[in-house]
Design a protein around this motif. Structure first.
Motif, short mmCIF file in Angstrom:
data_model
loop_
_atom_site.label_atom_id
_atom_site.label_comp_id
_atom_site.label_asym_id
_atom_site.label_seq_id
_atom_site.Cartn_x
_atom_site.Cartn_y
_atom_site.Cartn_z
N TYR A 75 11.23 7.67 22.69
CA TYR A 75 12.23 7.46 22.97
C TYR A 75 12.24 7.54 24.30
O TYR A 75 12.04 8.61 25.04
CB TYR A 75 13.22 7.50 22.19
CG TYR A 75 12.72 6.83 20.49
CD1 TYR A 75 13.33 6.37 20.44
CD2 TYR A 75 12.08 8.15 19.38
CE1 TYR A 75 12.94 5.89 18.71
CE2 TYR A 75 12.08 7.79 18.22
CZ TYR A 75 12.21 6.70 18.22
OH TYR A 75 12.20 5.99 16.54
N TRP A 120 23.08 9.54 16.75
CA TRP A 120 21.68 9.82 17.03
C TRP A 120 21.12 11.08 16.84
O TRP A 120 21.61 11.89 17.20
CB TRP A 120 21.67 9.76 18.73
CG TRP A 120 21.59 8.61 20.28
CD1 TRP A 120 22.47 7.36 18.83
CD2 TRP A 120 21.57 8.12 20.78
NE1 TRP A 120 22.75 6.53 19.70
CE2 TRP A 120 22.49 6.68 21.31
CE3 TRP A 120 21.03 8.86 22.70
CZ2 TRP A 120 22.42 6.00 22.53
CZ3 TRP A 120 21.72 8.42 23.24
CH2 TRP A 120 21.96 7.31 23.27
N HIS A 174 25.16 12.55 27.76
CA HIS A 174 24.92 12.52 26.66
C HIS A 174 24.75 13.96 26.58
O HIS A 174 23.48 14.40 27.66
CB HIS A 174 23.50 11.71 26.12
CG HIS A 174 23.53 9.98 26.08
ND1 HIS A 174 24.04 9.51 25.06
CD2 HIS A 174 23.56 9.14 26.83
CE1 HIS A 174 24.64 8.26 25.05
NE2 HIS A 174 23.63 7.55 26.34
N ARG A 223 22.28 6.47 14.29
CA ARG A 223 20.43 5.95 14.32
C ARG A 223 19.84 7.04 13.86
O ARG A 223 19.93 8.01 14.55
CB ARG A 223 20.76 5.39 16.20
CG ARG A 223 19.97 4.78 16.07
CD ARG A 223 20.31 4.11 17.58
NE ARG A 223 20.76 2.93 17.93
CZ ARG A 223 20.67 1.89 17.75
NH1 ARG A 223 19.73 1.16 17.05
NH2 ARG A 223 21.20 1.03 18.33
N LEU A 233 19.12 2.82 26.10
CA LEU A 233 18.06 4.40 25.50
C LEU A 233 16.88 2.74 24.59
O LEU A 233 17.46 1.45 24.76
CB LEU A 233 19.07 4.06 23.95
CG LEU A 233 17.81 5.03 22.46
CD1 LEU A 233 17.11 6.54 22.97
CD2 LEU A 233 18.94 5.32 21.10
N LEU A 293 16.39 8.18 14.38
CA LEU A 293 15.21 7.92 15.73
C LEU A 293 13.46 8.43 14.99
O LEU A 293 13.65 9.63 15.49
CB LEU A 293 15.55 7.92 16.91
CG LEU A 293 16.87 7.38 17.20
CD1 LEU A 293 17.44 7.58 18.81
CD2 LEU A 293 16.74 5.57 17.60
#
Length: 325
Positions: free
Chosen positions: A27, A183, A159, A225, A9, A227
């Motif tokens: 990202y 995430w 993922h 996390r 990532l 983002l």
């Protein structure tokens, strides 16, 4: 420079010319088929920075898809230019359809006319016409978008990224949630240091009400996390949702007080008497683009109050005027 956040990532910081937020956090999830989340304006500084950072990370561009959290041009502008044959651009169905329908000059003229009814002068809207990056830095016409819906899964290597519909900032804003790594790509739904702009949208009765419900929807997600799309700040999801709710509670009260103090004012005039976090001594000193955002946000709060029977509006001599009930 691209910053590695995890083994696969990366965060790419892209400059935004003409946007008060200055930069966008894109990202990149690397894998056998990589995924880029958001792209930046269709501007040369954005294009150069994106090309440079993708090259630095070493992604295989022939196997890179793009996911767009929402329709705003600072997130979508470069998407059609970045994908190569056989690659895909994903966007939520609601925002994707709106984006395609809103790219015509007629659509922008209708929006400008609506803002004149809310108190802007025609001269102000003419000045905004050529300077609005939402209009002149959006994506080129493209017919290859793949529309996604709430709950859809994008599999990228190990993922499994789940689409979470979070309307409010736009009618079809999507976050991406990865439950194993915990995430959450929050786009403009959750930001730090600044609050996401919530404005009135054509065909949407209560954008702010939608946004507050969307905050509740994601609050309990286990996230390690978070983002966000702008600035480097991040933090605790539940705490930030509470702070955003408190902010809008104050702003709702501010809007209602403004209507009560001077009944019969336009949204433009009401926005001018509300409290804003900007270094200007008066409404007259606000940059015109900031007035546009402020009036849009005031309208969302007025809609919230109208839906709940606390405010009504009346058309008088071509302008909408607001009264407390």
């Amino acid at each position: 420079m691209a910053q590695q956040l995890a083994e696969d990532l990366w965060r790419l910081e892209i400059p935004l010319v003409g946007n008060p937020l200055k930069t966008l956090n894109s990202y990149l999830i690397l894998g056998p088929r990589s995924l880029l989340v958001d792209t930046g304006f269709r501007q040369e500084p954005c294009r150069e920075a994106m090309e440079r950072e993708l090259e630095a990370v070493g992604v295989d561009r022939d196997r890179m898809d793009v996911f767009l959290t929402h329709l705003h041009s600072d997130h979508t502008g470069l998407a059609p230019e970045l994908v190569r044959p056989g690659c895909r651009v994903y966007i939520g169905a609601v925002d994707g359809q709106r984006m395609l329908a809103g790219q015509s000059e007629d659509a922008w003229r209708r929006m400008d006319a609506a803002y004149v009814q809310e108190g802007f002068s025609e001269e102000e809207m003419d000045l905004l016409w050529d300077s609005n990056p939402a209009k002149n830095a959006g994506p080129v016409p493209y017919d290859g978008y793949v529309f996604l819906r709430d709950g859809d899964i994008l599999q990228r290597g190990s993922h499994a990224l789940r689409c979470v519909l979070t309307p409010g900032h736009t009618p079809g804003h999507l976050c991406l949630y990865e439950p194993e790594a915990r995430w959450l790509f929050s786009g403009d739904h959750i930001l730090f240091h600044i609050t996401p702009n919530i404005c009135r949208w054509s065909g949407v009765t209560d954008s702010l009400g939608d946004y507050l419900e969307s905050l509740k929807r994601i609050r309990e997600l286990p996230v390690e996390r978070l983002l966000p799309a702008h600035r480097q700040q991040t933090g605790d999801l539940e705490q930030r949702t509470r702070e955003l709710e408190a902010h809008h509670a104050r702003r709702i009260s501010d809007a209602l007080d403004a209507v009560r103090r001077e009944p019969g004012r336009t949204a433009y005039e009401i926005a001018g008497s509300m409290a804003w976090s900007i270094r200007c001594r008066s409404w007259a000193e606000f940059p015109l683009t900031q007035k546009y955002f402020a009036v849009g946000e005031a309208l969302a709060h007025l809609d919230y109050l109208m839906v709940r029977g606390q405010v009504q509006r009346r058309e008088e001599h071509g302008k909408w005027r607001y009264y407390a009930l």
